[in-house]
Design an enzyme around this catalytic site. Structure first.
Site, PDB file in Angstrom:
ATOM      1  N   HIS A 110       3.076   9.069  -6.847  1.00  0.00           N
ATOM      2  CA  HIS A 110       4.031  10.025  -6.894  1.00  0.00           C
ATOM      3  C   HIS A 110       4.949  10.111  -8.119  1.00  0.00           C
ATOM      4  O   HIS A 110       5.062  11.137  -8.775  1.00  0.00           O
ATOM      5  CB  HIS A 110       5.001  10.072  -5.405  1.00  0.00           C
ATOM      6  CG  HIS A 110       5.843  11.382  -5.336  1.00  0.00           C
ATOM      7  ND1 HIS A 110       6.578  11.620  -4.504  1.00  0.00           N
ATOM      8  CD2 HIS A 110       5.816  12.665  -6.112  1.00  0.00           C
ATOM      9  CE1 HIS A 110       7.207  12.697  -4.496  1.00  0.00           C
ATOM     10  NE2 HIS A 110       6.617  13.262  -5.451  1.00  0.00           N
ATOM     11  N   HIS A 170       0.766  -1.372  -0.131  1.00  0.00           N
ATOM     12  CA  HIS A 170       0.044   0.052   0.135  1.00  0.00           C
ATOM     13  C   HIS A 170       0.874   1.157  -0.148  1.00  0.00           C
ATOM     14  O   HIS A 170       0.760   2.110  -0.694  1.00  0.00           O
ATOM     15  CB  HIS A 170      -0.861   0.172   1.154  1.00  0.00           C
ATOM     16  CG  HIS A 170      -1.645   1.371   1.228  1.00  0.00           C
ATOM     17  ND1 HIS A 170      -2.712   1.505   0.673  1.00  0.00           N
ATOM     18  CD2 HIS A 170      -1.254   2.295   2.148  1.00  0.00           C
ATOM     19  CE1 HIS A 170      -3.436   2.689   0.951  1.00  0.00           C
ATOM     20  NE2 HIS A 170      -2.581   3.310   1.855  1.00  0.00           N
ATOM     21  N   GLU A 171       1.967   1.337   0.855  1.00  0.00           N
ATOM     22  CA  GLU A 171       2.822   2.442   1.064  1.00  0.00           C
ATOM     23  C   GLU A 171       3.475   2.623  -0.409  1.00  0.00           C
ATOM     24  O   GLU A 171       3.934   3.750  -0.904  1.00  0.00           O
ATOM     25  CB  GLU A 171       3.705   2.615   2.252  1.00  0.00           C
ATOM     26  CG  GLU A 171       3.048   2.328   3.457  1.00  0.00           C
ATOM     27  CD  GLU A 171       1.906   3.380   3.583  1.00  0.00           C
ATOM     28  OE1 GLU A 171       2.147   4.426   3.264  1.00  0.00           O
ATOM     29  OE2 GLU A 171       1.063   3.153   4.312  1.00  0.00           O
ATOM     30  N   HIS A 174       1.514   4.568  -2.818  1.00  0.00           N
ATOM     31  CA  HIS A 174       1.770   6.059  -2.780  1.00  0.00           C
ATOM     32  C   HIS A 174       2.961   6.438  -3.525  1.00  0.00           C
ATOM     33  O   HIS A 174       2.908   7.421  -4.262  1.00  0.00           O
ATOM     34  CB  HIS A 174       1.873   6.512  -1.208  1.00  0.00           C
ATOM     35  CG  HIS A 174       0.576   6.425  -0.448  1.00  0.00           C
ATOM     36  ND1 HIS A 174      -0.852   6.774  -1.022  1.00  0.00           N
ATOM     37  CD2 HIS A 174       0.145   5.586   0.533  1.00  0.00           C
ATOM     38  CE1 HIS A 174      -1.959   6.738  -0.338  1.00  0.00           C
ATOM     39  NE2 HIS A 174      -1.135   5.872   0.607  1.00  0.00           N
TER      40      HIS A 174
END
Length: 232
Positions: free
Chosen positions: A103, A95-96, A99
């Protein structure tokens, strides 16, 4: 439905969902992956598979303190997630990385949220003072002087907007994580379902936060629109 009922229900729902989320992660932290990959290794592989080489993976203290920092391009995983080889770890780590991928791709909502962060920090510092002092002035003037109250509501409105922008960002990061996990056959069917369930419960915390903030905004607006329920 009165304000206190909405806020009370939101608070109770938040407590329940957070408790369930923590219990789920604790339970799934006992479900070890057949691949024996740690959260750190999962993150490394996902970044490599997406051609991302300028993001560093760090271990941080705490429980569920995992986050991606777009400023210094770091994926910060809690110690347990960083080291464990479980369904919970893979869900959070991927999940991270979702991100980080947002980006890298210039995901529009993430860019918008990043631009709003300085404004949000300012709003958070003064919103309570502005609303409390604004209400005092508003009532002492018999409802004639509402400028400070409107200013406070405007600051709180920015917080609500930030919450609703954050929600689809988190859902998109989870979708990117789950798509990669499935396509790369990182997990078996059972492990995938557990990872998906973990992320779904995590998303619920953002849903509750967003609608809880909206309920408060409606209440504050009721003062200046003259529709405030006296039983609130």
């Amino acid at each position: 439905m009165t304000y206190y009922f909405i806020i009370g229900t939101t608070f109770l729902a938040s407590v329940i969902v957070n408790a369930i989320l923590k219990n789920k992660f604790r339970a799934y932290s006992k479900l070890y992956l057949h691949s024996h990959m740690s959260g750190k290794e999962i993150a490394e592989k996902m970044l490599i598979d997406h051609g991302i080489s300028d993001v560093h993976i760090l271990s941080v203290e705490g429980e569920l303190t995992d986050h991606y920092n777009p400023i210094n391009k770091t994926i910060n995983l809690s110690e347990k997630v960083y080291n464990d080889r479980t369904a919970a770890s893979i869900a959070i780590a991927a999940h991270e990385c979702g991100h980080a991928l947002q980006h890298r791709l210039g995901y529009h909502l993430l860019k918008l949220r990043n631009h709003l962060v300085p404004i949000l920090n300012f709003s958070s510092k003064f919103v309570n003072l502005a609303i409390m002092s604004g209400l005092t002035i508003f009532y002492s003037s018999g409802g004639k002087d509402s400028f400070i109250l409107k200013l406070g509501i405007g600051l709180f409105f920015l917080i609500v907007v930030f919450s609703f922008i954050t929600l689809p960002i988190e859902l998109d990061a989870s979708n990117r994580a789950l798509t990669w996990i499935r396509n790369k056959n990182i997990v078996n069917h059972q492990e995938y379902n557990k990872a998906k369930e973990s992320l779904n419960w995590a998303a619920m915390t953002y849903v509750i936060s967003a609608f809880g903030s909206l309920a408060q905004l409606v209440y504050f607006l009721s003062f200046i629109t003259g529709k405030k329920d006296e039983h609130f």
